[in-house]
Write an enzyme that holds these catalytic residues in place. Sequence first.
Site, PDB file in Angstrom:
ATOM      1  N   GLU A 124       0.844  -1.202   0.000  1.00  0.00           N
ATOM      2  CA  GLU A 124       0.000   0.000   0.000  1.00  0.00           C
ATOM      3  C   GLU A 124       0.882   1.255   0.000  1.00  0.00           C
ATOM      4  OE1 GLU A 124      -2.739  -0.672  -0.907  1.00  0.00           O
ATOM      5  OE2 GLU A 124      -3.529  -2.450   0.073  1.00  0.00           O
ATOM      6  N   TYR A 177       4.340   9.801  -7.577  1.00  0.00           N
ATOM      7  CA  TYR A 177       5.121   9.761  -8.822  1.00  0.00           C
ATOM      8  C   TYR A 177       4.307  10.284 -10.004  1.00  0.00           C
ATOM      9  CZ  TYR A 177       8.010   7.457 -12.489  1.00  0.00           C
ATOM     10  OH  TYR A 177       8.784   7.168 -13.579  1.00  0.00           O
ATOM     11  N   GLU A 223      -3.514  -5.897  -5.867  1.00  0.00           N
ATOM     12  CA  GLU A 223      -4.821  -5.873  -5.201  1.00  0.00           C
ATOM     13  C   GLU A 223      -5.530  -7.215  -5.317  1.00  0.00           C
ATOM     14  OE1 GLU A 223      -5.540  -3.654  -3.181  1.00  0.00           O
ATOM     15  OE2 GLU A 223      -4.260  -2.005  -3.812  1.00  0.00           O
TER      16      GLU A 223
HETATM   17 MN    MN Z   1      -4.583  -3.206  -1.312  1.00  0.00          MN
HETATM   18 FE    FE Z   2      -3.394  -0.770  -2.832  1.00  0.00          FE
END
Ligand code: MN
Ligand code: FE
Length: 335
Positions: free
Chosen positions: A109, A118, A216
């Site tokens: 994360e 960025y 994810e």
């Molecule tokens: Mn995540």
């Molecule tokens: Fe994430």
Amino acid sequence: MKTIKKTILNASATDPNKILPMKYKWAREFYKQGVANNWVPEEVIMQNDVETWKSTKGLSDDERRLIMWNMGFFSTAESLTANNIVLSMYRHITNPECRQYLLRQAYEEAVHTDTFIYCCDTLGLDPDKVYSMYNEIPSIKAKDDFVVNMTKSILDENFSTKGAINIQRFVHDLVGFYIIMEGIFFYAGFVMMLSMLRQRKMVGVGEQFQFILRDESVHLAFGTELIKTIFAENPEVLTKEFADTIRVDILTGVELEYAYAKDCLPHGILGLQADTILQYLQYIADRRLERIGFKKEFGSKNPFPWMSEIIDLRKEKNFFETRVTEYQTGSLSWD
Ligand code: MN
Ligand code: FE
């Protein structure tokens, strides 16, 4: 010697420092998968994106809106998720192999948060604008507020996971972050940004989203395993009433994500329509429901089969020709 039964929650004598022997092998597998997927945003060259973004011809107003809305949502959603791991979940999950994964996830994360720093730096986006969108754009705020409200009760300092009602509160938090935030609220954005990538527009940003999607999907897999295991270890918490609450929350998540998709995409662009995204959200919501042992709701077909292909790609495959293998060092500025 008395053997101590390892459980995810409320193990009377779990020693969080004693990781071996390990009970939950899946936590270890997800940890290794995370490590194998390692990446940092600077690996992706943004030169073409910078030129496109700064040119007056490269993108339509609708395309710019779509990009900005997704920057606005993701830039703050990543740290909301990180904070939930560190401040809420980590305290209550004492099992060491699960904690090992949570440390890895928290790091990822941080990488995702870094990605949006960025992107702002390279594209020259106004950071005040991007990082205020989660308060100022109603369709983004509605998603964040929904997850935060679902998960508020466990932030209380005196919260403990003792007793069925508290375990339900804890699972509610897990459903809020893993299933709804990471499993539904990220997915309209993934479809939009990866559609841009498929059309070779803003390829650098698209690749960043592709890397995030891959991470994810592991977070989601860990979260569903965790929820299933807590149900198996504490079957008394899965009452009909609690199951209904979770189901309604997931379906509300689909509605909020659909509202967000319509707001990002007021007119169809890139071959995308908000209604097709709704169909995709229904398809993934069914899969999330089934993965935690519930019946599916919609029976919708996947309108974007290419999404699953992308999720399954391994990094080593060098999937797009612009993919760089060498790290960029030094300045973030391209000017
Ligand atoms: Mn995540
Ligand atoms: Fe994430």
